[in-house]
Scaffold this motif. Structure first.
Motif, PDB file in Angstrom:
ATOM      1  N   SER A  29      -2.162  -5.580   2.608  1.00  0.00           N
ATOM      2  CA  SER A  29      -3.183  -4.594   2.284  1.00  0.00           C
ATOM      3  C   SER A  29      -3.922  -4.085   3.515  1.00  0.00           C
ATOM      4  CB  SER A  29      -4.184  -5.202   1.298  1.00  0.00           C
ATOM      5  OG  SER A  29      -5.108  -4.250   0.861  1.00  0.00           O
ATOM      6  N   TYR A  30      -4.189  -4.982   4.457  1.00  0.00           N
ATOM      7  CA  TYR A  30      -4.958  -4.591   5.645  1.00  0.00           C
ATOM      8  C   TYR A  30      -4.749  -5.628   6.742  1.00  0.00           C
ATOM      9  CZ  TYR A  30      -8.065  -8.254   3.920  1.00  0.00           C
ATOM     10  OH  TYR A  30      -8.555  -9.463   3.473  1.00  0.00           O
ATOM     11  N   TYR A  31      -5.128  -5.259   7.945  1.00  0.00           N
ATOM     12  CA  TYR A  31      -5.124  -6.194   9.063  1.00  0.00           C
ATOM     13  C   TYR A  31      -6.535  -6.259   9.613  1.00  0.00           C
ATOM     14  CZ  TYR A  31      -4.536  -8.050  13.768  1.00  0.00           C
ATOM     15  OH  TYR A  31      -4.661  -8.796  14.909  1.00  0.00           O
ATOM     16  N   GLU A  32      -7.058  -7.474   9.696  1.00  0.00           N
ATOM     17  CA  GLU A  32      -8.424  -7.648  10.199  1.00  0.00           C
ATOM     18  C   GLU A  32      -8.383  -7.961  11.686  1.00  0.00           C
ATOM     19  OE1 GLU A  32     -12.021 -10.788   9.564  1.00  0.00           O
ATOM     20  OE2 GLU A  32     -11.196  -9.875   7.732  1.00  0.00           O
ATOM     21  N   CYS A  33      -8.974  -7.077  12.465  1.00  0.00           N
ATOM     22  CA  CYS A  33      -8.991  -7.253  13.912  1.00  0.00           C
ATOM     23  C   CYS A  33      -9.774  -8.513  14.283  1.00  0.00           C
ATOM     24  CB  CYS A  33      -9.618  -6.029  14.581  1.00  0.00           C
ATOM     25  SG  CYS A  33      -9.800  -6.204  16.382  1.00  0.00           S
ATOM     26  N   PRO A  69       0.768  -1.256   0.000  1.00  0.00           N
ATOM     27  CA  PRO A  69       0.000   0.000   0.000  1.00  0.00           C
ATOM     28  C   PRO A  69       0.796   1.302   0.000  1.00  0.00           C
ATOM     29  CG  PRO A  69      -0.860  -1.540   1.641  1.00  0.00           C
ATOM     30  CD  PRO A  69       0.446  -2.084   1.179  1.00  0.00           C
ATOM     31  N   GLN A  70       2.064   1.288   0.432  1.00  0.00           N
ATOM     32  CA  GLN A  70       2.784   2.552   0.533  1.00  0.00           C
ATOM     33  C   GLN A  70       2.856   3.259  -0.816  1.00  0.00           C
ATOM     34  OE1 GLN A  70       3.933  -0.499   1.506  1.00  0.00           O
ATOM     35  NE2 GLN A  70       5.453  -0.287   3.130  1.00  0.00           N
ATOM     36  N   GLU A  71       2.729   4.564  -0.797  1.00  0.00           N
ATOM     37  CA  GLU A  71       2.720   5.340  -2.037  1.00  0.00           C
ATOM     38  C   GLU A  71       4.037   5.203  -2.795  1.00  0.00           C
ATOM     39  OE1 GLU A  71       1.658   9.848  -3.626  1.00  0.00           O
ATOM     40  OE2 GLU A  71       1.431   9.318  -1.512  1.00  0.00           O
ATOM     41  N   LEU A  72       5.169   5.145  -2.053  1.00  0.00           N
ATOM     42  CA  LEU A  72       6.459   4.985  -2.699  1.00  0.00           C
ATOM     43  C   LEU A  72       6.514   3.669  -3.474  1.00  0.00           C
ATOM     44  CD1 LEU A  72       9.428   5.731  -3.206  1.00  0.00           C
ATOM     45  CD2 LEU A  72       9.990   4.629  -1.029  1.00  0.00           C
ATOM     46  N   VAL A  73       6.047   2.594  -2.852  1.00  0.00           N
ATOM     47  CA  VAL A  73       6.044   1.292  -3.508  1.00  0.00           C
ATOM     48  C   VAL A  73       5.157   1.329  -4.741  1.00  0.00           C
ATOM     49  CG1 VAL A  73       5.425  -1.139  -3.262  1.00  0.00           C
ATOM     50  CG2 VAL A  73       6.563   0.059  -1.380  1.00  0.00           C
ATOM     51  N   SER A  74       4.012   1.970  -4.620  1.00  0.00           N
ATOM     52  CA  SER A  74       3.097   2.054  -5.751  1.00  0.00           C
ATOM     53  C   SER A  74       3.746   2.754  -6.931  1.00  0.00           C
ATOM     54  CB  SER A  74       1.821   2.808  -5.329  1.00  0.00           C
ATOM     55  OG  SER A  74       1.155   2.123  -4.299  1.00  0.00           O
ATOM     56  N   MET A  75       4.514   3.806  -6.641  1.00  0.00           N
ATOM     57  CA  MET A  75       5.203   4.519  -7.714  1.00  0.00           C
ATOM     58  C   MET A  75       6.192   3.600  -8.424  1.00  0.00           C
ATOM     59  SD  MET A  75       7.896   7.683  -7.430  1.00  0.00           S
ATOM     60  CE  MET A  75       9.124   6.551  -6.763  1.00  0.00           C
ATOM     61  N   ILE A  76       6.936   2.809  -7.641  1.00  0.00           N
ATOM     62  CA  ILE A  76       7.940   1.931  -8.233  1.00  0.00           C
ATOM     63  C   ILE A  76       7.285   0.790  -9.001  1.00  0.00           C
ATOM     64  CG2 ILE A  76       9.842   0.375  -7.688  1.00  0.00           C
ATOM     65  CD1 ILE A  76      10.508   2.216  -5.346  1.00  0.00           C
ATOM     66  N   ALA A 108     -11.292  -3.941   9.335  1.00  0.00           N
ATOM     67  CA  ALA A 108     -10.038  -3.937   8.596  1.00  0.00           C
ATOM     68  C   ALA A 108      -9.298  -2.629   8.835  1.00  0.00           C
ATOM     69  CB  ALA A 108     -10.290  -4.132   7.104  1.00  0.00           C
ATOM     70  N   HIS A 109      -8.025  -2.725   9.209  1.00  0.00           N
ATOM     71  CA  HIS A 109      -7.200  -1.555   9.479  1.00  0.00           C
ATOM     72  C   HIS A 109      -6.081  -1.467   8.447  1.00  0.00           C
ATOM     73  CE1 HIS A 109      -9.034  -0.926  13.480  1.00  0.00           C
ATOM     74  NE2 HIS A 109      -9.047  -2.247  13.548  1.00  0.00           N
ATOM     75  N   SER A 110      -5.864  -0.273   7.900  1.00  0.00           N
ATOM     76  CA  SER A 110      -4.812  -0.053   6.904  1.00  0.00           C
ATOM     77  C   SER A 110      -3.513   0.305   7.626  1.00  0.00           C
ATOM     78  CB  SER A 110      -5.218   1.065   5.937  1.00  0.00           C
ATOM     79  OG  SER A 110      -6.416   0.731   5.265  1.00  0.00           O
TER      80      SER A 110
END
Length: 275
Positions: free
Chosen positions: A204-208, A174-181, A214-216
């Protein structure tokens, strides 16, 4: 230099484009080659390769994995075959096999000590990748997954040029930097005329477990925006799950149940091969 220097004379056909594809051998009948790629390391590309291979094998297909991450191999560990070594048959390397019959070739299976580093330059690494295709007794394989190293350098270029890759799955987080790459990986595939089957977002998320929410953890996802921009599909959004990490560390990736990967499995297999 004028444009005429780069084109054939009038009335003459353009010279054929060079074909760098490496032939396999008579003991290998590989139907489909799928590459798993990422723009950078640490996003779970080898994990997705392992899970996809396991799920496709579970569906009844004959599956192999070519571990093209020569200097950072992790596939043997995930399947618990890191204690095995490759042997030869008819002057060809014979893959290790997992409990479910997935065939694996990896540089770690060539070493006496799997912690020994391979300090090689690019040309030697690229040569080994080609040998893992041409000098291996693969037998009959419906789907060969190629676990690529991160980035868009020597090995991805070698794989795209030397192997008959039908499509790629791009792994991101999910990180924006990773998405750019990751967009660099998508652009490379387009430039090499290799179809993009879709994107998989790991972490992508963690489900409690208590409230089910779901937490990002790593920030809001940008995967849908990237997919829309490039006209490709989002095949899966993988959760952060300690059970997955524990199974991989124990060499039991084949035992995992991951229904969120159904879309990616369908994109890979389609109706192209009969079981």
């Amino acid at each position: 230099m004028s444009d005429t220097c780069n084109s054939a004379p009038q009335g003459m056909p353009e010279p054929p484009k060079p074909n760098f594809q490496v032939p396999s051998n008579e003991n290998s009948n590989i139907c489909h080659v799928i590459a798993i790629m990422s723009g950078k390391g640490g996003v779970g590309k080898s994990l997705m390769t392992s899970l996809l291979a396991s799920r496709v094998s579970e569906a009844g297909y004959r599956v192999g994995i070519l571990d093209a991450d020569i200097t950072g191999p992790s596939i043997p560990k995930a399947f618990g075959v890191d204690g095995q070594s490759l042997h030869s048959r008819e002057n060809l390397m014979v893959p290790a096999e997992t409990k479910s019959g997935i065939k694996i070739v990896s540089s770690n299976l060539l070493l006496d000590d799997d912690t020994e580093p391979l300090i090689w330059r690019g040309p030697m690494i690229a040569s080994v990748v080609k040998q893992f295709w041409s000098d291996v007794y693969w037998g009959d394989v419906d789907y060969l997954f190629v676990d690529m190293p991160p980035g868009t350098g020597d090995v991805p270029l070698t794989v795209f040029q030397s192997l008959p890759v039908e499509g790629i799955v791009v792994v991101t987080s999910p990180q924006e930097l990773v998405s750019m790459i990751v967009e660099k990986a998508v652009n490379m595939a387009r430039q090499m005329n290799v179809p993009i089957l879709g994107l998989v977002e790991n972490l992508s998320y963690y489900e409690c477990p208590d409230c089910g929410k779901a937490h990002s953890i790593f920030g809001e996802s940008h995967i849908d925006e990237i997919a829309k921009t490039y006209g490709v599909k989002v095949l899966a959004k993988a959760p952060i799950d300690a059970n997955i990490a524990a199974a991989v560390d124990a060499g039991k990736v084949e035992t995992l149940t991951v229904p969120w990967l159904d879309g990616a499995v369908a994109a890979v297999t389609g109706d192209k091969t009969e079981k």
